[in-house]
Design an enzyme around this catalytic site. Structure first.
Site, PDB file in Angstrom:
ATOM      1  N   TYR A 288       0.836  -1.211   0.000  1.00  0.00           N
ATOM      2  CA  TYR A 288       0.000   0.000   0.000  1.00  0.00           C
ATOM      3  C   TYR A 288       0.867   1.257   0.000  1.00  0.00           C
ATOM      4  O   TYR A 288       0.657   2.174  -0.809  1.00  0.00           O
ATOM      5  CB  TYR A 288      -0.930  -0.019   1.223  1.00  0.00           C
ATOM      6  CG  TYR A 288      -1.836   1.185   1.307  1.00  0.00           C
ATOM      7  CD1 TYR A 288      -3.002   1.253   0.545  1.00  0.00           C
ATOM      8  CD2 TYR A 288      -1.538   2.268   2.133  1.00  0.00           C
ATOM      9  CE1 TYR A 288      -3.843   2.361   0.610  1.00  0.00           C
ATOM     10  CE2 TYR A 288      -2.363   3.375   2.205  1.00  0.00           C
ATOM     11  CZ  TYR A 288      -3.520   3.418   1.453  1.00  0.00           C
ATOM     12  OH  TYR A 288      -4.345   4.524   1.512  1.00  0.00           O
TER      13      TYR A 288
ATOM     14  N   THR B  82      -8.476   8.123   7.982  1.00  0.00           N
ATOM     15  CA  THR B  82      -9.831   8.656   7.793  1.00  0.00           C
ATOM     16  C   THR B  82     -10.792   7.487   7.959  1.00  0.00           C
ATOM     17  O   THR B  82     -10.651   6.466   7.260  1.00  0.00           O
ATOM     18  CB  THR B  82      -9.948   9.275   6.373  1.00  0.00           C
ATOM     19  OG1 THR B  82      -8.894  10.225   6.199  1.00  0.00           O
ATOM     20  CG2 THR B  82     -11.290   9.953   6.177  1.00  0.00           C
TER      21      THR B  82
HETATM   22  N1  LIG Z   1      -9.389   5.896   4.719  1.00  0.00           N
HETATM   23  C1  LIG Z   1      -8.141   6.325   4.990  1.00  0.00           C
HETATM   24  O1  LIG Z   1      -7.648   6.313   6.116  1.00  0.00           O
HETATM   25  C2  LIG Z   1      -7.298   6.855   3.852  1.00  0.00           C
HETATM   26  C3  LIG Z   1      -6.153   7.601   4.169  1.00  0.00           C
HETATM   27  C4  LIG Z   1      -5.355   8.083   3.132  1.00  0.00           C
HETATM   28  C5  LIG Z   1      -5.711   7.819   1.832  1.00  0.00           C
HETATM   29  N2  LIG Z   1      -6.827   7.090   1.548  1.00  0.00           N
HETATM   30  C6  LIG Z   1      -7.155   6.843   0.149  1.00  0.00           C
HETATM   31  O2  LIG Z   1      -8.418   7.390  -0.144  1.00  0.00           O
HETATM   32  C7  LIG Z   1      -9.006   6.689  -1.226  1.00  0.00           C
HETATM   33  C8  LIG Z   1     -10.423   6.306  -0.873  1.00  0.00           C
HETATM   34  O3  LIG Z   1     -10.376   5.529   0.295  1.00  0.00           O
HETATM   35  P1  LIG Z   1     -11.666   5.216   1.172  1.00  0.00           P
HETATM   36  O4  LIG Z   1     -11.194   5.201   2.581  1.00  0.00           O
HETATM   37  O5  LIG Z   1     -12.787   6.091   0.776  1.00  0.00           O
HETATM   38  O6  LIG Z   1     -11.914   3.689   0.709  1.00  0.00           O
HETATM   39  P2  LIG Z   1     -13.243   2.788   0.636  1.00  0.00           P
HETATM   40  O7  LIG Z   1     -12.761   1.379   0.584  1.00  0.00           O
HETATM   41  O8  LIG Z   1     -14.191   3.150   1.718  1.00  0.00           O
HETATM   42  O9  LIG Z   1     -13.871   3.180  -0.783  1.00  0.00           O
HETATM   43  C9  LIG Z   1     -13.129   2.924  -1.950  1.00  0.00           C
HETATM   44  C10 LIG Z   1     -14.033   2.953  -3.170  1.00  0.00           C
HETATM   45  O10 LIG Z   1     -13.193   2.639  -4.303  1.00  0.00           O
HETATM   46  C11 LIG Z   1     -13.845   1.649  -5.079  1.00  0.00           C
HETATM   47  N3  LIG Z   1     -12.847   0.853  -5.803  1.00  0.00           N
HETATM   48  C12 LIG Z   1     -11.967  -0.058  -5.292  1.00  0.00           C
HETATM   49  N4  LIG Z   1     -11.261  -0.632  -6.282  1.00  0.00           N
HETATM   50  C13 LIG Z   1     -11.687  -0.062  -7.444  1.00  0.00           C
HETATM   51  C14 LIG Z   1     -11.359  -0.253  -8.812  1.00  0.00           C
HETATM   52  N5  LIG Z   1     -10.451  -1.159  -9.185  1.00  0.00           N
HETATM   53  N6  LIG Z   1     -11.981   0.514  -9.725  1.00  0.00           N
HETATM   54  C15 LIG Z   1     -12.915   1.418  -9.357  1.00  0.00           C
HETATM   55  N7  LIG Z   1     -13.317   1.601  -8.095  1.00  0.00           N
HETATM   56  C16 LIG Z   1     -12.691   0.881  -7.141  1.00  0.00           C
HETATM   57  C17 LIG Z   1     -14.654   0.815  -4.094  1.00  0.00           C
HETATM   58  O11 LIG Z   1     -15.704   0.118  -4.757  1.00  0.00           O
HETATM   59  C18 LIG Z   1     -15.152   1.893  -3.128  1.00  0.00           C
HETATM   60  O12 LIG Z   1     -16.364   2.470  -3.566  1.00  0.00           O
HETATM   61  C19 LIG Z   1      -8.089   5.493  -1.496  1.00  0.00           C
HETATM   62  O13 LIG Z   1      -7.239   5.794  -2.592  1.00  0.00           O
HETATM   63  C20 LIG Z   1      -7.288   5.383  -0.219  1.00  0.00           C
HETATM   64  O14 LIG Z   1      -6.032   4.793  -0.442  1.00  0.00           O
HETATM   65  C21 LIG Z   1      -7.639   6.626   2.534  1.00  0.00           C
END
Ligand SMILES: NC(=O)c1ccc[n+]([C@@H]2O[C@H](COP(=O)([O-])OP(=O)(O)OC[C@H]3O[C@@H](n4cnc5c(N)ncnc54)[C@H](O)[C@@H]3O)[C@@H](O)[C@H]2O)c1
Length: 252
Positions: free
Chosen positions: A157, A190
């Site tokens: 990751y 988050t």
């Molecule tokens: N939640 C955290 O703590 C955090 C922190 C830093 C960065 N991020 C980044 O934020 C972004 C969103 O994270 P989140 O927490 O909302 O995640 P989440 O898992 O709650 O939602 C992710 C969404 O992406 C979609 N998805 C996954 N693989 C996919 C693909 N191959 N094609 C299209 N859609 C796809 C899923 O269906 C889902 O709707 C990610 O890139 C994650 O790495 C999250």
């Protein structure tokens, strides 16, 4: 609130849930034409329908070039070529991603495929459309794991996110003179479905919050404002930059 995105057409990947959905919903409220893109087609469609009758959805698996190309083609055919693209879809394979000595190649490849190759493919087709439009703004959802030792037990990751940050800088430099900007937002921990393993483990949750100087986890709503700014012309001179929105996590 004034509508700051009334002239924009915005596509957000990973918009069926959590951070992506929150950003897409806010862009709708800011007056943009918004496309909810996700590999979860039903979820994206439901989110768009719930947000506004003007919003669209598109089925898009960012790890599959045919799917990404078809999604952008469908939008171009409808006169909805996006001038704002949020590269947000991502996965974190809890229970599988690990310190490097224990990391399976298959887990590494699956993570890189969605997070980094997915970012590449989304950006590739976004840029093609923006070159026709004469410019646009691309916004990556990055991570503190890209820049610090935050994700030491999540090798795949963290590496995928570091790759995204590098991709953002490279594309920003390549297209700056052609009106296309690329910036990266760095959220802290988050609390979404992505990190439910941490949220549901009091010890792990306390440990990560202890590394956030503001003393709390982030919520998707904490991130909306920076995405509106980066999507709008108010950020016209910003490109190739990383904007942490992390309660001070990366200042430690
Ligand atoms: N939640 C955290 O703590 C955090 C922190 C830093 C960065 N991020 C980044 O934020 C972004 C969103 O994270 P989140 O927490 O909302 O995640 P989440 O898992 O709650 O939602 C992710 C969404 O992406 C979609 N998805 C996954 N693989 C996919 C693909 N191959 N094609 C299209 N859609 C796809 C899923 O269906 C889902 O709707 C990610 O890139 C994650 O790495 C999250």
């Amino acid at each position: 609130m004034s509508e700051r995105l009334t002239t924009k057409t915005a596509l957000i990947t990973g918009a069926a849930a959590s951070i992506g959905r929150t950003i897409a919903d806010r862009f709708v409220r800011e007056g943009a034409r918004v496309v909810y893109a996700d590999r979860d087609a039903a979820g994206a469609s439901a989110a768009a329908t719930e947000a506004d009758s003007s919003a669209r959805s598109v089925a898009m698996d960012v790890s599959d070039e045919t799917s990404v190309a078809a999604g952008f083609d469908e939008l171009a055919g409808a006169g909805w070529t996006p001038d704002v693209v949020v590269v947000n879809a991502g996965v974190q394979l809890f229970g599988h991603d690990a310190e490097v000595a224990n990391l399976d190649l298959e887990v590494w490849e699956r993570t890189i495929r969605v997070n980094l190759t997915g970012a590449f493919l989304t950006t590739k087709y976004a840029v093609r459309g923006m070159l026709e439009l004469g410019g646009g703004s691309i916004i990556f959802t990055g991570s503190p794991t890209a820049v610090r030792g935050e994700g030491s037990d999540f090798t795949a990751y963290s590496s995928s996110k570091a790759g995204m940050h590098g991709l953002g800088r490279t594309v920003a430099a390549a297209y700056a003179s052609r009106g296309i900007r690329v910036n990266t937002v760095g959220p802290a921990h988050t609390e979404t479905g992505l990190v439910s393993t941490i949220v549901n483990d009091p010890e792990a949750r306390a440990a990560i919050i202890a590394r956030i100087p503001m003393g709390r986890a982030g919520a998707p709503a904490d991130l909306e404002g920076i995405y509106v700014f980066l999507a709008s012309d108010e950020s016209a001179f910003a490109t190739g930059a990383v904007f942490p929105v992390d309660g001070g996590m990366t200042t430690l």
